[in-house]
Design a protein around this motif. Structure first.
Motif, PDB file in Angstrom:
ATOM      1  N   GLY A  63       0.822  -1.204   0.000  1.00 58.76           N
ATOM      2  CA  GLY A  63       0.000   0.000   0.000  1.00 58.76           C
ATOM      3  C   GLY A  63       0.856   1.255   0.000  1.00 58.76           C
ATOM      4  O   GLY A  63       1.969   1.270  -0.517  1.00 58.76           O
ATOM      5  N   TRP A  64       0.342   2.315   0.623  1.00 57.43           N
ATOM      6  CA  TRP A  64       0.997   3.623   0.613  1.00 57.43           C
ATOM      7  C   TRP A  64       2.100   3.697   1.657  1.00 57.43           C
ATOM      8  O   TRP A  64       1.971   3.153   2.755  1.00 57.43           O
ATOM      9  CB  TRP A  64      -0.034   4.719   0.862  1.00 57.43           C
ATOM     10  N   TYR A  65       3.186   4.384   1.294  1.00 55.88           N
ATOM     11  CA  TYR A  65       4.317   4.600   2.195  1.00 55.88           C
ATOM     12  C   TYR A  65       4.998   5.898   1.802  1.00 55.88           C
ATOM     13  O   TYR A  65       4.671   6.507   0.790  1.00 55.88           O
ATOM     14  CB  TYR A  65       5.289   3.420   2.140  1.00 55.88           C
ATOM     15  N   VAL A  66       5.942   6.360   2.626  1.00 54.14           N
ATOM     16  CA  VAL A  66       6.625   7.630   2.379  1.00 54.14           C
ATOM     17  C   VAL A  66       8.122   7.383   2.303  1.00 54.14           C
ATOM     18  O   VAL A  66       8.685   6.639   3.114  1.00 54.14           O
ATOM     19  CB  VAL A  66       6.300   8.663   3.485  1.00 54.14           C
ATOM     20  N   VAL A  67       8.747   8.028   1.303  1.00 50.44           N
ATOM     21  CA  VAL A  67      10.202   7.930   1.148  1.00 50.44           C
ATOM     22  C   VAL A  67      10.829   9.316   1.302  1.00 50.44           C
ATOM     23  O   VAL A  67      10.185  10.340   1.071  1.00 50.44           O
ATOM     24  CB  VAL A  67      10.612   7.326  -0.220  1.00 50.44           C
ATOM     25  N   ASP A  68      12.110   9.313   1.689  1.00 50.97           N
ATOM     26  CA  ASP A  68      12.840  10.575   1.839  1.00 50.97           C
ATOM     27  C   ASP A  68      13.403  11.004   0.485  1.00 50.97           C
ATOM     28  O   ASP A  68      13.194  10.318  -0.518  1.00 50.97           O
ATOM     29  CB  ASP A  68      13.922  10.438   2.908  1.00 50.97           C
ATOM     30  N   PRO A  69      14.099  12.132   0.437  1.00 50.51           N
ATOM     31  CA  PRO A  69      14.590  12.646  -0.847  1.00 50.51           C
ATOM     32  C   PRO A  69      15.513  11.712  -1.627  1.00 50.51           C
ATOM     33  O   PRO A  69      15.642  11.854  -2.833  1.00 50.51           O
ATOM     34  CB  PRO A  69      15.309  13.936  -0.462  1.00 50.51           C
ATOM     35  N   VAL A  70      16.144  10.751  -0.965  1.00 48.05           N
ATOM     36  CA  VAL A  70      17.010   9.821  -1.693  1.00 48.05           C
ATOM     37  C   VAL A  70      16.336   8.478  -1.948  1.00 48.05           C
ATOM     38  O   VAL A  70      16.953   7.542  -2.429  1.00 48.05           O
ATOM     39  CB  VAL A  70      18.374   9.623  -0.983  1.00 48.05           C
ATOM     40  N   GLY A  71      15.040   8.380  -1.607  1.00 48.57           N
ATOM     41  CA  GLY A  71      14.283   7.172  -1.901  1.00 48.57           C
ATOM     42  C   GLY A  71      14.245   6.133  -0.803  1.00 48.57           C
ATOM     43  O   GLY A  71      13.726   5.043  -0.997  1.00 48.57           O
ATOM     44  N   SER A  72      14.781   6.463   0.384  1.00 52.11           N
ATOM     45  CA  SER A  72      14.756   5.524   1.505  1.00 52.11           C
ATOM     46  C   SER A  72      13.438   5.642   2.265  1.00 52.11           C
ATOM     47  O   SER A  72      12.879   6.740   2.399  1.00 52.11           O
ATOM     48  CB  SER A  72      15.907   5.814   2.472  1.00 52.11           C
ATOM     49  N   LEU A  73      12.971   4.533   2.773  1.00 52.84           N
ATOM     50  CA  LEU A  73      11.735   4.505   3.546  1.00 52.84           C
ATOM     51  C   LEU A  73      11.868   5.397   4.781  1.00 52.84           C
ATOM     52  O   LEU A  73      12.846   5.318   5.519  1.00 52.84           O
ATOM     53  CB  LEU A  73      11.424   3.073   3.969  1.00 52.84           C
ATOM     54  N   VAL A  74      10.875   6.253   5.008  1.00 53.21           N
ATOM     55  CA  VAL A  74      10.850   7.133   6.170  1.00 53.21           C
ATOM     56  C   VAL A  74      10.407   6.327   7.391  1.00 53.21           C
ATOM     57  O   VAL A  74       9.563   5.436   7.289  1.00 53.21           O
ATOM     58  CB  VAL A  74       9.877   8.310   5.915  1.00 53.21           C
TER      59      VAL A  74
END
Length: 68
Positions: free
Chosen positions: A21-32
């Protein structure tokens, strides 16, 4: 030499995975990771709650950039 705009800021982003489902990544694409109810870091997975993922990304993007 390449021109690099130091004023350009990468952003946090809400993404969707077919499995998780939905998730959030930081500016370099790593999982927050965010603090869980017990105070320990938890991965920012939101299942089918798109609004929650987009809301977290927006809040993180609104914070001042600490690296500049």
């Amino acid at each position: 030499m390449d021109d690099f705009d130091m004023g350009w800021r990468m952003t946090f982003e809400a993404r969707r995975s077919g499995e998780r489902g939905w998730y959030v990544v930081d500016p370099v694409g790593s999982l927050v990771h965010v603090p869980g109810e017990d105070g320990h870091p938890r991965a920012a997975f939101f299942g089918e709650d798109r609004a929650a993922a987009e809301g977290l990304a927006a809040r993180l993007n609104a914070q001042p950039d600490e690296h500049m």
